[in-house]
Scaffold this motif. Sequence first.
Motif, PDB file in Angstrom:
ATOM      1  N   LEU A 135     -11.964   0.673  -1.817  1.00 54.05           N
ATOM      2  CA  LEU A 135     -11.066  -0.136  -2.640  1.00 54.05           C
ATOM      3  C   LEU A 135     -10.794  -1.478  -1.964  1.00 54.05           C
ATOM      4  O   LEU A 135     -10.747  -2.519  -2.631  1.00 54.05           O
ATOM      5  CB  LEU A 135      -9.751   0.604  -2.882  1.00 54.05           C
TER       6      LEU A 135
ATOM      7  N   ALA B 231      -4.037   4.664  -4.636  1.00 54.78           N
ATOM      8  CA  ALA B 231      -5.389   4.209  -4.987  1.00 54.78           C
ATOM      9  C   ALA B 231      -5.537   4.105  -6.502  1.00 54.78           C
ATOM     10  O   ALA B 231      -6.132   3.142  -7.015  1.00 54.78           O
ATOM     11  CB  ALA B 231      -6.426   5.165  -4.408  1.00 54.78           C
TER      12      ALA B 231
ATOM     13  N   GLN C 201      -5.313   2.305   2.964  1.00 54.87           N
ATOM     14  CA  GLN C 201      -5.944   2.323   1.644  1.00 54.87           C
ATOM     15  C   GLN C 201      -7.424   2.657   1.839  1.00 54.87           C
ATOM     16  O   GLN C 201      -7.985   2.413   2.924  1.00 54.87           O
ATOM     17  CB  GLN C 201      -5.769   0.991   0.903  1.00 54.87           C
ATOM     18  N   HIS C 202      -8.060   3.180   0.804  1.00 58.42           N
ATOM     19  CA  HIS C 202      -9.455   3.581   0.908  1.00 58.42           C
ATOM     20  C   HIS C 202     -10.347   2.362   1.164  1.00 58.42           C
ATOM     21  O   HIS C 202     -10.210   1.337   0.485  1.00 58.42           O
ATOM     22  CB  HIS C 202      -9.903   4.282  -0.373  1.00 58.42           C
TER      23      HIS C 202
ATOM     24  N   SER D   9       0.832  -1.194   0.000  1.00 59.03           N
ATOM     25  CA  SER D   9       0.000   0.000   0.000  1.00 59.03           C
ATOM     26  C   SER D   9       0.875   1.256   0.000  1.00 59.03           C
ATOM     27  O   SER D   9       2.087   1.183   0.215  1.00 59.03           O
ATOM     28  CB  SER D   9      -0.948  -0.029   1.204  1.00 59.03           C
TER      29      SER D   9
END
Length: 330
Positions: A182, A142, A178-179, A131
């Motif tokens: 996602l 992302a 991370q989002h 990440s």
Amino acid sequence: MDAVAALQEIASLLERERASRYRAKAFRAAASVIAGLPDDVLSDPERLRAVKGIGSSTFEVIRQAQQGQVPDYLVELRGEVEPEIRSALRGRLRGDLHAHTEWSDGTTPIEAMVEAARSLGHEYLAITDHSPRLRVARGLSAERLKEQIPLVRAQSGGSLTVLAGIEVDILEDGQLDQHPELLAELDVVVASVHSKLRMDAAPMTRRMLAAVANPHVNVLGHCTGRLVEGSRGTRPPSLFDAQAVFAACAENGVAVEINSRPERQDPPDDLIAVALAEGCLFSIDSDAHAPGQLSLLDHGAQRAEAAGVPAERIVTTWGVDRLRAWARSD
């Protein structure tokens, strides 16, 4: 002997013994170069030696293979590199949930990792590049992860399912790097601590508890972060309340990774025993950064077998349908 096959086998053996990544890459690059050369160049030593990407060592391997010999360097490596350890548990492993490509800090394209997994007879392979916070490993933003996901899944075919995944950093507050939307799109999420490994035990415990409670997390990667051998030297294990963390893993259906890299041997044997007692699932993974390292699963299997981990509690012994149902059960 086929010269391309000889070069690729040399690369795989160098990767398995965790030799210089650049040396292994040179042999893989040479294999790719000669695979596309016309016969008139391959048969002319002077022209072949002048081809970009063919060095003195790779040239000697190619010429010996063309002369019907097993190249000397390949014979040497076959005698030096520890062969894969065959065991009953290794024979039951059906896939690998932790592998890296050149998209982050791996050495080869996705396709090379997939081809190696096919040759090992894997039923599934998860591509889990890093990440964004892990900049030294070229972690995926992302945008890059969105680009990678369909490319990974497009590699599925025949008897191999290629899963889109990530090794996501567990940040200092236990959040994931991370989002969430996602992470929800991925097939497999491995969560690992890569920073502030020497935190005091209490905040490290809170950090890990928050991560394994996240509904997107499937596997807790190399939980102590220790190194016991190898070119990077040694590193002591992180300190945390293992009983509390593993109880949370069991409660949330998060598998504890038995990392197969010999330099990690993570978790230590005493922590595997704690995870067993707490009722955890396990995932035996290679943490491969090159195709030849996918075979390191044998080390993880050997440790799990010695620790008495039942095969049915190891998610990587499950078939792909059961595995995917578990991974997306949140």
